[in-house]
Design a protein around this motif. Structure first.
Motif, PDB file in Angstrom:
ATOM      1  N   SER A   1       0.028  -6.786  -5.619  1.00 52.78           N
ATOM      2  CA  SER A   1      -1.165  -6.823  -4.763  1.00 52.78           C
ATOM      3  C   SER A   1      -2.266  -7.664  -5.403  1.00 52.78           C
ATOM      4  N   ALA A   2      -2.456  -7.479  -6.727  1.00 48.60           N
ATOM      5  CA  ALA A   2      -3.464  -8.286  -7.426  1.00 48.60           C
ATOM      6  C   ALA A   2      -3.077  -9.759  -7.412  1.00 48.60           C
TER       7      ALA A   2
ATOM      8  N   VAL B   1      -4.967   0.463  -4.222  1.00 49.45           N
ATOM      9  CA  VAL B   1      -5.291   0.747  -2.820  1.00 49.45           C
ATOM     10  C   VAL B   1      -6.383  -0.191  -2.326  1.00 49.45           C
ATOM     11  N   LEU B   2      -7.440  -0.359  -3.116  1.00 50.28           N
ATOM     12  CA  LEU B   2      -8.542  -1.228  -2.710  1.00 50.28           C
ATOM     13  C   LEU B   2      -8.081  -2.672  -2.546  1.00 50.28           C
ATOM     14  N   VAL B   3      -7.264  -3.131  -3.497  1.00 52.53           N
ATOM     15  CA  VAL B   3      -6.771  -4.508  -3.419  1.00 52.53           C
ATOM     16  C   VAL B   3      -5.870  -4.686  -2.206  1.00 52.53           C
ATOM     17  N   SER B   4      -4.990  -3.710  -1.945  1.00 50.79           N
ATOM     18  CA  SER B   4      -4.081  -3.791  -0.803  1.00 50.79           C
ATOM     19  C   SER B   4      -4.846  -3.767   0.521  1.00 50.79           C
TER      20      SER B   4
ATOM     21  N   VAL C   1      -8.109  -9.365   4.701  1.00 53.23           N
ATOM     22  CA  VAL C   1      -8.093 -10.825   4.543  1.00 53.23           C
ATOM     23  C   VAL C   1      -7.375 -11.501   5.702  1.00 53.23           C
ATOM     24  N   GLY C   2      -6.320 -10.866   6.211  1.00 57.87           N
ATOM     25  CA  GLY C   2      -5.597 -11.447   7.340  1.00 57.87           C
ATOM     26  C   GLY C   2      -6.513 -11.695   8.524  1.00 57.87           C
ATOM     27  N   ALA C   3      -7.346 -10.695   8.858  1.00 60.17           N
ATOM     28  CA  ALA C   3      -8.276 -10.843   9.976  1.00 60.17           C
ATOM     29  C   ALA C   3      -9.352 -11.871   9.664  1.00 60.17           C
TER      30      ALA C   3
ATOM     31  N   LEU D   1       0.821  -1.213   0.000  1.00 63.26           N
ATOM     32  CA  LEU D   1       0.000   0.000   0.000  1.00 63.26           C
ATOM     33  C   LEU D   1       0.859   1.269   0.000  1.00 63.26           C
ATOM     34  N   VAL D   2       2.023   1.212   0.645  1.00 67.81           N
ATOM     35  CA  VAL D   2       2.855   2.411   0.807  1.00 67.81           C
ATOM     36  C   VAL D   2       3.282   3.016  -0.530  1.00 67.81           C
ATOM     37  N   PRO D   3       3.928   2.273  -1.453  1.00 67.81           N
ATOM     38  CA  PRO D   3       4.326   2.896  -2.729  1.00 67.81           C
ATOM     39  C   PRO D   3       3.135   3.318  -3.586  1.00 67.81           C
TER      40      PRO D   3
END
Length: 336
Positions: A105-106, A43-46, A52-54, A20-22
């Motif tokens: 990310s995708a 951004v949305l995918v990240s 998803v982790g949670a 997400l940072v870059p």
């Protein structure tokens, strides 16, 4: 908290944060319209990866399978990362870091989805194997229970004249074994029965009609004319079990009441009595609030039978104290 599970699922969220940072940095630099579109998508995918982790942490999967999903994510990062590194090295492009992050990310999301489906496939195979083993075990247990109960009944006849008290005790044990065998049969068959529309009000009327003859009970019933639910004929086994439980534990001349209430999209059946009630430890075991151990395992299959049958129909079981002073067990079913 399981550290390995937390680390595995946390790596999924960390992947989203790192990528997400870059992407945010590129958006803040004022890119052209197409760059903005790609950036918003990234951004949305990240953010999806972070969430998803949670989600995976809360999924009903084993710790090993949670690590497996994280492994798929790591594989996606490594493979796609290597491919895009070679591509951008061979042909440098402007904003390579931004494009690299969006693509990764995708790819990470795609590999997480693959991992989830892989875990579900493995779990489905495990459940199929467990079900086959349980089917064999149920057949053997039921056969042995029936055989041993018959042996006890034959022994009763040999000692009835010489020792009637012992004969009565042995006969009671044989009856208990027979009841356990029937409960195992009911559970097994209930799981293999198609769910249809059943009128629970009519079912309760049949239970009440048979209660006096079977248990010597005068059961009061409050029910509407009709109350259709999604169930099968084994719904009656669950209600019968509660009435029988009241007959066995409520002492002389017990009071038993059955009520059927329709509430929106659900139907509730409550069986109440004036007996000693269900011990708290027993309720907690059946409700899943306490683990079964060698010292705490419940008094039989009866209440488990009720819970399993009701849950097979998408319903729930609630234990409480009745206004009569005894137990009140409420079975809630989806309305048909």
């Amino acid at each position: 908290m399981k550290p390995l599970r937390l680390a595995a699922t946390g790596s999924l969220s960390l992947t989203g944060v790192v990528l997400l940072v870059p992407i945010l940095a590129h958006l803040l630099s004022g890119p052209p319209p197409l760059g903005i579109v790609l950036g918003v998508a990234g951004v949305l995918v990240s953010l999806g990866l972070v969430a998803v982790g949670a989600v995976v942490y809360r999924l009903d999967v084993s710790q090993t399978n949670a690590v497996r999903i994280a492994g798929w994510n790591f594989l996606g990062i490594v493979v796609l990362g290597a491919v895009f590194t070679l591509v951008f090295t061979y042909r440098p492009v402007e904003d390579a870091g931004f494009l690299f992050s969006v693509a990764l990310s995708a790819g990470a999301v795609a590999h997480v989805i693959i991992g989830v489906y892989d875990v579900r496939r493995i779990r489905a195979e495990e459940l199929a194997t467990e079900r086959e083993r349980l089917a064999v075990l149920n057949t053997l247990v039921r056969h042995n229970l029936r055989h041993e109960a018959q042996r006890l009944l034959f022994a009763v006849e040999r000692i009835r004249q010489s020792n009637p008290e012992t004969a009565a005790e042995v006969e009671a044990v044989a009856d208990d074994l027979t009841e356990i065998n029937e409960n195992v049969r009911a559970v097994e068959e209930a799981f293999d029965t198609d769910v249809t529309e059943v009128d629970v009000a009519a079912t309760c009327r049949r239970v009440v009609a048979d209660a006096e003859e079977a248990y010597g009970l005068d059961v009061a019933l409050a029910a509407p004319e009709s109350a259709p639910v999604r169930a099968s004929e084994y719904l009656r086994d669950a209600i019968d079990e509660l009435v029988e439980n009241a007959a066995e534990h409520a002492g002389e001349d017990p009071t038993v009441e059955i009520s059927v209430e329709i509430d929106g999209r659900s139907v509730a059946v409550t069986v109440a009595d004036d007996g000693p009630g269900i011990p708290e430890s027993e309720r907690e075991l059946v409700a899943g609030e306490r683990d079964i151990t060698q010292l705490e395992h419940g008094s039989g299959l009866g209440l488990w039978l009720v819970r399993w049958i009701v849950e097979e129909y998408g319903g729930s079981v609630e234990f409480d104290e009745s206004d009569l002073g005894g137990a009140a067990v409420t079975l809630t079913f989806p309305r048909a």
